[in-house]
Design a protein around this motif. Structure first.
Motif, PDB file in Angstrom:
ATOM      1  N   THR A  97      -9.598  21.143  -8.346  1.00 60.08           N
ATOM      2  CA  THR A  97      -8.543  19.793  -8.329  1.00 60.08           C
ATOM      3  C   THR A  97     -10.281  18.833  -7.603  1.00 60.08           C
ATOM      4  OG1 THR A  97      -7.003  18.707  -7.731  1.00 60.08           O
ATOM      5  CG2 THR A  97      -8.299  19.784  -5.565  1.00 60.08           C
ATOM      6  N   THR A  98      -9.602  17.664  -7.369  1.00 62.97           N
ATOM      7  CA  THR A  98     -10.614  16.637  -6.495  1.00 62.97           C
ATOM      8  C   THR A  98     -10.074  16.299  -5.341  1.00 62.97           C
ATOM      9  OG1 THR A  98      -9.370  14.174  -7.882  1.00 62.97           O
ATOM     10  CG2 THR A  98     -10.948  15.529  -8.638  1.00 62.97           C
ATOM     11  N   ASN A  99     -10.360  14.876  -4.333  1.00 62.68           N
ATOM     12  CA  ASN A  99      -9.399  14.696  -3.236  1.00 62.68           C
ATOM     13  C   ASN A  99      -9.105  13.686  -3.520  1.00 62.68           C
ATOM     14  OD1 ASN A  99     -10.851  16.321  -1.790  1.00 62.68           O
ATOM     15  ND2 ASN A  99     -13.202  15.325  -1.535  1.00 62.68           N
ATOM     16  N   LYS A 100      -8.996  13.087  -5.133  1.00 64.60           N
ATOM     17  CA  LYS A 100      -8.437  11.661  -5.253  1.00 64.60           C
ATOM     18  C   LYS A 100      -7.192  12.917  -5.930  1.00 64.60           C
ATOM     19  CE  LYS A 100      -9.145   8.404  -8.368  1.00 64.60           C
ATOM     20  NZ  LYS A 100      -9.611   7.990 -10.022  1.00 64.60           N
ATOM     21  N   ALA A 101      -6.650  13.166  -6.967  1.00 66.19           N
ATOM     22  CA  ALA A 101      -5.708  14.217  -6.903  1.00 66.19           C
ATOM     23  C   ALA A 101      -4.722  14.589  -5.696  1.00 66.19           C
ATOM     24  CB  ALA A 101      -5.826  15.231  -7.935  1.00 66.19           C
ATOM     25  N   MET A 102      -5.321  15.495  -4.483  1.00 63.81           N
ATOM     26  CA  MET A 102      -4.838  15.565  -3.343  1.00 63.81           C
ATOM     27  C   MET A 102      -4.350  14.652  -2.738  1.00 63.81           C
ATOM     28  SD  MET A 102      -7.246  18.235  -2.658  1.00 63.81           S
ATOM     29  CE  MET A 102      -7.025  18.970  -1.057  1.00 63.81           C
ATOM     30  N   LEU A 103      -4.901  12.997  -2.873  1.00 67.78           N
ATOM     31  CA  LEU A 103      -4.830  11.771  -1.651  1.00 67.78           C
ATOM     32  C   LEU A 103      -2.835  11.393  -2.812  1.00 67.78           C
ATOM     33  CD1 LEU A 103      -7.799  10.482  -1.221  1.00 67.78           C
ATOM     34  CD2 LEU A 103      -6.110  11.583   0.916  1.00 67.78           C
ATOM     35  N   LYS A 104      -2.806  11.639  -3.920  1.00 69.39           N
ATOM     36  CA  LYS A 104      -1.731  11.211  -4.712  1.00 69.39           C
ATOM     37  C   LYS A 104      -1.088  12.316  -4.429  1.00 69.39           C
ATOM     38  CE  LYS A 104      -0.283  10.011  -9.328  1.00 69.39           C
ATOM     39  NZ  LYS A 104      -1.018   9.448 -10.755  1.00 69.39           N
ATOM     40  N   GLU A 105      -0.927  13.321  -4.732  1.00 70.64           N
ATOM     41  CA  GLU A 105       0.059  14.538  -3.765  1.00 70.64           C
ATOM     42  C   GLU A 105       0.807  13.938  -2.427  1.00 70.64           C
ATOM     43  OE1 GLU A 105       0.234  19.036  -4.929  1.00 70.64           O
ATOM     44  OE2 GLU A 105      -2.071  18.466  -5.053  1.00 70.64           O
ATOM     45  N   ILE A 106      -0.005  13.401  -1.535  1.00 74.39           N
ATOM     46  CA  ILE A 106       0.886  12.222  -0.294  1.00 74.39           C
ATOM     47  C   ILE A 106       0.850  11.253  -0.148  1.00 74.39           C
ATOM     48  CG2 ILE A 106      -0.568  14.933   0.966  1.00 74.39           C
ATOM     49  CD1 ILE A 106      -2.637  12.567   1.751  1.00 74.39           C
ATOM     50  N   GLY A 107       1.018  11.355  -1.681  1.00 76.57           N
ATOM     51  CA  GLY A 107       1.296   9.619  -1.975  1.00 76.57           C
ATOM     52  C   GLY A 107       0.545   8.651  -1.664  1.00 76.57           C
ATOM     53  N   MET A 145       0.605  -1.389  -0.386  1.00 73.89           N
ATOM     54  CA  MET A 145      -0.048  -0.281  -0.132  1.00 73.89           C
ATOM     55  C   MET A 145       1.009   1.131  -0.193  1.00 73.89           C
ATOM     56  SD  MET A 145      -2.946   1.349   0.019  1.00 73.89           S
ATOM     57  CE  MET A 145      -4.431   0.117   0.273  1.00 73.89           C
ATOM     58  N   ASN A 146      -0.218   2.166  -0.093  1.00 69.46           N
ATOM     59  CA  ASN A 146       1.097   3.432  -1.132  1.00 69.46           C
ATOM     60  C   ASN A 146       1.461   3.490   0.695  1.00 69.46           C
ATOM     61  OD1 ASN A 146       0.911   3.783  -3.693  1.00 69.46           O
ATOM     62  ND2 ASN A 146      -1.477   3.750  -3.051  1.00 69.46           N
ATOM     63  N   LYS A 147       2.187   4.807   0.796  1.00 75.08           N
ATOM     64  CA  LYS A 147       2.836   5.526   2.318  1.00 75.08           C
ATOM     65  C   LYS A 147       2.430   7.095   2.139  1.00 75.08           C
ATOM     66  CE  LYS A 147       6.625   6.648   5.831  1.00 75.08           C
ATOM     67  NZ  LYS A 147       5.440   6.102   6.779  1.00 75.08           N
ATOM     68  N   ILE A 148       1.515   7.859   3.048  1.00 67.95           N
ATOM     69  CA  ILE A 148       1.063   9.265   3.305  1.00 67.95           C
ATOM     70  C   ILE A 148       2.188  10.017   3.556  1.00 67.95           C
ATOM     71  CG2 ILE A 148      -0.418  10.402   4.322  1.00 67.95           C
ATOM     72  CD1 ILE A 148      -2.615   8.477   4.283  1.00 67.95           C
ATOM     73  N   ASP A 149       2.404  10.732   3.153  1.00 70.42           N
ATOM     74  CA  ASP A 149       3.657  11.785   2.918  1.00 70.42           C
ATOM     75  C   ASP A 149       3.228  13.465   4.359  1.00 70.42           C
ATOM     76  OD1 ASP A 149       5.776  13.551   3.246  1.00 70.42           O
ATOM     77  OD2 ASP A 149       6.344  13.411   1.397  1.00 70.42           O
ATOM     78  N   LEU A 150       3.484  13.197   5.080  1.00 68.28           N
ATOM     79  CA  LEU A 150       2.397  14.133   6.199  1.00 68.28           C
ATOM     80  C   LEU A 150       3.311  15.668   5.801  1.00 68.28           C
ATOM     81  CD1 LEU A 150       1.445  12.048   9.315  1.00 68.28           C
ATOM     82  CD2 LEU A 150       0.145  13.316   7.142  1.00 68.28           C
ATOM     83  N   SER A 151       4.602  15.453   5.632  1.00 63.03           N
ATOM     84  CA  SER A 151       4.816  16.643   5.369  1.00 63.03           C
ATOM     85  C   SER A 151       4.795  17.357   4.178  1.00 63.03           C
ATOM     86  CB  SER A 151       6.404  16.403   5.189  1.00 63.03           C
ATOM     87  OG  SER A 151       6.882  15.365   3.902  1.00 63.03           O
ATOM     88  N   ILE A 152       3.851  16.942   3.410  1.00 63.67           N
ATOM     89  CA  ILE A 152       4.420  17.129   1.723  1.00 63.67           C
ATOM     90  C   ILE A 152       1.690  18.571   2.284  1.00 63.67           C
ATOM     91  CG2 ILE A 152       2.945  17.270  -0.218  1.00 63.67           C
ATOM     92  CD1 ILE A 152       4.406  14.619  -0.604  1.00 63.67           C
ATOM     93  N   VAL A 153       1.260  17.373   3.497  1.00 62.51           N
ATOM     94  CA  VAL A 153       0.053  17.928   3.656  1.00 62.51           C
ATOM     95  C   VAL A 153       0.332  19.640   4.458  1.00 62.51           C
ATOM     96  CG1 VAL A 153      -1.501  17.789   5.657  1.00 62.51           C
ATOM     97  CG2 VAL A 153      -0.875  16.183   4.131  1.00 62.51           C
ATOM     98  N   ASP A 154       1.803  19.484   5.887  1.00 62.47           N
ATOM     99  CA  ASP A 154       2.374  20.280   6.797  1.00 62.47           C
ATOM    100  C   ASP A 154       3.197  21.884   5.422  1.00 62.47           C
ATOM    101  OD1 ASP A 154       1.827  18.934   8.440  1.00 62.47           O
ATOM    102  OD2 ASP A 154       3.819  18.375   8.946  1.00 62.47           O
ATOM    103  N   LYS A 155       3.509  21.304   4.053  1.00 62.94           N
ATOM    104  CA  LYS A 155       4.068  22.402   3.283  1.00 62.94           C
ATOM    105  C   LYS A 155       2.790  23.508   2.919  1.00 62.94           C
ATOM    106  CE  LYS A 155       6.402  22.816  -0.472  1.00 62.94           C
ATOM    107  NZ  LYS A 155       6.286  22.324  -2.161  1.00 62.94           N
TER     108      LYS A 155
END
Length: 123
Positions: A45-55, A1-11
């Motif tokens: 955008t979509t939430n899907k695209a935002m999820l992709k941005e965070i991994g 499964m993909n790993k969520i990168d919270l540092s991108i969210v923080d940025k």
């Protein structure tokens, strides 16, 4: 499964806060007014695209990955209410709709979270 990168969210949250602060100062409006202006004028955008941005790269929400997608949504400050009242196949369909809906790109933060109630209506 993909790993969520919270540092991108923080940025992304920090960038949003900076835009709010800058607009509030230049327009001489309270920060909550600036936040509404920034969020209402954000690109779509979509939430899907935002999820992709965070991994978290999801093609389709299924019963197998719905829990991970919900964790991802929470990471981007979207909280689902009523998940316990929906069976897993229906939950997967509803979450699939949520991630594919066109929305303003708003990463939220401590001062802004989106709550989506998916509790079924009583008949």
């Amino acid at each position: 499964m993909n790993k969520i990168d919270l540092s991108i969210v923080d940025k992304k949250v920090a960038e949003r806060k900076n835009r709010i602060s800058t607009y509030a100062q230049s327009a001489k409006v309270p920060s909550y007014v600036a936040a509404m202006y920034i969020d209402e004028n954000a690109p779509l955008t979509t939430n899907k695209a935002m999820l992709k941005e965070i991994g978290l790269d999801i093609n389709v929400v299924t019963e197998d990955n719905v829990s991970m997608v919900i964790v991802g949504l929470e990471a981007i400050n979207i909280k689902l209410i009523g998940t316990e009242s929906v069976n897993k196949p229906r939950l997967a369909r509803v979450v699939n709709d949520i991630i594919n809906e066109e929305v303003p790109e708003c990463w939220g933060g401590p001062d802004m979270q989106e709550f989506i109630d998916i509790t079924p209506d009583e008949v």
